[in-house]
Scaffold this active site. Structure first.
Site, PDB file in Angstrom:
ATOM      1  N   LYS A  44       0.823  -1.186   0.000  1.00  0.00           N
ATOM      2  CA  LYS A  44       0.000   0.000   0.000  1.00  0.00           C
ATOM      3  C   LYS A  44       0.870   1.255   0.000  1.00  0.00           C
ATOM      4  O   LYS A  44       0.422   2.330  -0.338  1.00  0.00           O
ATOM      5  CB  LYS A  44      -0.866   0.022   1.274  1.00  0.00           C
ATOM      6  CG  LYS A  44      -1.613  -1.249   1.525  1.00  0.00           C
ATOM      7  CD  LYS A  44      -2.287  -1.194   2.917  1.00  0.00           C
ATOM      8  CE  LYS A  44      -2.923  -2.536   3.222  1.00  0.00           C
ATOM      9  NZ  LYS A  44      -2.238  -3.234   4.308  1.00  0.00           N
ATOM     10  N   GLY A  45       2.121   1.105   0.439  1.00  0.00           N
ATOM     11  CA  GLY A  45       2.973   2.256   0.717  1.00  0.00           C
ATOM     12  C   GLY A  45       3.148   3.246  -0.426  1.00  0.00           C
ATOM     13  O   GLY A  45       3.220   4.448  -0.200  1.00  0.00           O
ATOM     14  N   GLU A 102       8.137   3.467  -6.289  1.00  0.00           N
ATOM     15  CA  GLU A 102       8.455   2.912  -4.966  1.00  0.00           C
ATOM     16  C   GLU A 102       8.324   3.971  -3.883  1.00  0.00           C
ATOM     17  O   GLU A 102       8.611   5.149  -4.121  1.00  0.00           O
ATOM     18  CB  GLU A 102       9.901   2.402  -4.956  1.00  0.00           C
ATOM     19  CG  GLU A 102      10.113   1.119  -5.727  1.00  0.00           C
ATOM     20  CD  GLU A 102       9.753  -0.106  -4.894  1.00  0.00           C
ATOM     21  OE1 GLU A 102       8.960   0.010  -3.940  1.00  0.00           O
ATOM     22  OE2 GLU A 102      10.274  -1.181  -5.205  1.00  0.00           O
ATOM     23  N   ASP A 103       7.959   3.550  -2.675  1.00  0.00           N
ATOM     24  CA  ASP A 103       7.963   4.470  -1.541  1.00  0.00           C
ATOM     25  C   ASP A 103       9.401   4.672  -1.061  1.00  0.00           C
ATOM     26  O   ASP A 103       9.875   5.782  -0.918  1.00  0.00           O
ATOM     27  CB  ASP A 103       7.042   3.988  -0.403  1.00  0.00           C
ATOM     28  CG  ASP A 103       7.272   2.533   0.008  1.00  0.00           C
ATOM     29  OD1 ASP A 103       8.134   1.838  -0.584  1.00  0.00           O
ATOM     30  OD2 ASP A 103       6.575   2.080   0.938  1.00  0.00           O
ATOM     31  N   ASP A 106      15.392   0.482   0.013  1.00  0.00           N
ATOM     32  CA  ASP A 106      16.222   0.344   1.203  1.00  0.00           C
ATOM     33  C   ASP A 106      17.364  -0.627   0.885  1.00  0.00           C
ATOM     34  O   ASP A 106      18.346  -0.240   0.264  1.00  0.00           O
ATOM     35  CB  ASP A 106      15.316  -0.126   2.345  1.00  0.00           C
ATOM     36  CG  ASP A 106      15.987  -0.080   3.698  1.00  0.00           C
ATOM     37  OD1 ASP A 106      16.705   0.876   3.976  1.00  0.00           O
ATOM     38  OD2 ASP A 106      15.791  -1.025   4.499  1.00  0.00           O
ATOM     39  N   PHE A 155      14.364   5.000  10.590  1.00  0.00           N
ATOM     40  CA  PHE A 155      13.049   4.533  10.156  1.00  0.00           C
ATOM     41  C   PHE A 155      12.118   5.736  10.033  1.00  0.00           C
ATOM     42  O   PHE A 155      11.985   6.520  10.972  1.00  0.00           O
ATOM     43  CB  PHE A 155      12.499   3.529  11.173  1.00  0.00           C
ATOM     44  CG  PHE A 155      11.328   2.757  10.638  1.00  0.00           C
ATOM     45  CD1 PHE A 155      11.527   1.621   9.860  1.00  0.00           C
ATOM     46  CD2 PHE A 155      10.032   3.177  10.898  1.00  0.00           C
ATOM     47  CE1 PHE A 155      10.449   0.922   9.353  1.00  0.00           C
ATOM     48  CE2 PHE A 155       8.953   2.479  10.387  1.00  0.00           C
ATOM     49  CZ  PHE A 155       9.153   1.348   9.614  1.00  0.00           C
ATOM     50  N   VAL A 156      11.505   5.878   8.879  1.00  0.00           N
ATOM     51  CA  VAL A 156      10.650   7.042   8.640  1.00  0.00           C
ATOM     52  C   VAL A 156       9.211   6.634   8.348  1.00  0.00           C
ATOM     53  O   VAL A 156       8.946   5.508   7.916  1.00  0.00           O
ATOM     54  CB  VAL A 156      11.182   7.922   7.479  1.00  0.00           C
ATOM     55  CG1 VAL A 156      12.548   8.488   7.800  1.00  0.00           C
ATOM     56  CG2 VAL A 156      11.218   7.139   6.174  1.00  0.00           C
ATOM     57  N   ASP A 162       4.591   3.404   6.523  1.00  0.00           N
ATOM     58  CA  ASP A 162       3.899   3.075   7.772  1.00  0.00           C
ATOM     59  C   ASP A 162       4.839   2.535   8.838  1.00  0.00           C
ATOM     60  O   ASP A 162       5.936   2.063   8.570  1.00  0.00           O
ATOM     61  CB  ASP A 162       2.848   1.986   7.512  1.00  0.00           C
ATOM     62  CG  ASP A 162       3.494   0.626   7.232  1.00  0.00           C
ATOM     63  OD1 ASP A 162       4.296   0.526   6.279  1.00  0.00           O
ATOM     64  OD2 ASP A 162       3.229  -0.334   7.993  1.00  0.00           O
ATOM     65  N   ARG A 168       0.571   6.390   7.583  1.00  0.00           N
ATOM     66  CA  ARG A 168       0.694   6.536   6.129  1.00  0.00           C
ATOM     67  C   ARG A 168       0.131   7.884   5.673  1.00  0.00           C
ATOM     68  O   ARG A 168       0.572   8.446   4.682  1.00  0.00           O
ATOM     69  CB  ARG A 168      -0.093   5.429   5.412  1.00  0.00           C
ATOM     70  CG  ARG A 168       0.457   4.024   5.614  1.00  0.00           C
ATOM     71  CD  ARG A 168      -0.217   3.066   4.642  1.00  0.00           C
ATOM     72  NE  ARG A 168      -0.038   1.672   4.996  1.00  0.00           N
ATOM     73  CZ  ARG A 168       1.027   0.935   4.665  1.00  0.00           C
ATOM     74  NH1 ARG A 168       2.015   1.469   3.996  1.00  0.00           N
ATOM     75  NH2 ARG A 168       1.092  -0.335   5.008  1.00  0.00           N
TER      76      ARG A 168
END
Ligand code: IMP
Ligand code: MG
Length: 186
Positions: A44-45, A102-103, A106, A155-156, A162, A168
């Protein structure tokens, strides 16, 4: 909007995010002018980024979605290699110019898996556009064509990202209070 209490600090405000998305959308509009652009986002990101980006792109485009599930997910995403498609695209991408939205990229494992899967379907071209790029954690190399922001190893949340399915809908990109992540590991 008032920030929830376990948000540490804001990395990029809603206005900064919107302005940067406009710039990247202009780059995309120029690069794909006259072509058959399809944006593909992973649920969902990436949906928040996809819709914001799509509204700023000035050439005709289509959108499609897929969902993946990762076995053994960790706080920083999927365990290497353990990803599968839970919901596939609605339509074929053969002979189309595809941009994977992409969100965050990483370690790169998720993106690489998606690229390999999509490449096997014969698109005319296949690019990557990510809201956030955390290259300091990269393990497998993936060719990122467009990026809005490079981020540090924190971590964001926000703009679709999320923590336990929350945050979100924050308009900004913010660092989660490290104490929240720590207290979860116990
Ligand atoms: P990768 O396979 O390690 O590149 O992980 C990518 C996925 O991990 C992203 O699509 C996110 O779902 C998740 N992820 C990685 N970093 C963060 C973060 O800082 N906040 C929220 N989700 C993240
Ligand atoms: Mg996630």
């Amino acid at each position: 909007m008032t920030l929830p209490e376990n948000i540490g600090r804001v990395l990029y405000t809603e206005e900064q995010v919107a302005a940067r998305i406009r710039e990247v959308a202009a780059e995309i509009s120029a690069k794909y002018a006259g072509r058959d652009l399809k944006l593909i986002a992973v649920l969902k990101g990436s949906v928040f980024f996809l819709t914001a980006l799509a509204r700023e792109i000035t050439i005709p485009l289509k959108i499609d979605f897929l969902a993946i599930s990762s076995f053994n997910s960790t706080s920083h995403g999927a365990t290497p290699g353990m990803v599968r498609i839970a919901k596939d695209l609605d339509d074929a991408i053969e002979d189309q110019d595809v941009l994977l939205i992409e969100d965050v990229v990483d370690t790169g494992f998720t993106t690489r898996y998606l690229l390999q899967t999509l490449a096997g379907r014969g698109p005319r071209s296949l690019g990557i556009c990510t809201l956030l790029d955390r290259t300091v954690r990269r393990i497998v190399q993936v060719p990122v064509d467009f990026r809005c922001f490079e981020i540090p190893d924190r971590f964001v949340v926000g703009c679709g990202l999320d923590y336990k399915q929350l945050y979100r809908n924050l308009g900004c990109i913010a660092v989660l209070d490290p104490a929240t992540l720590e207290s979860d590991k116990q």
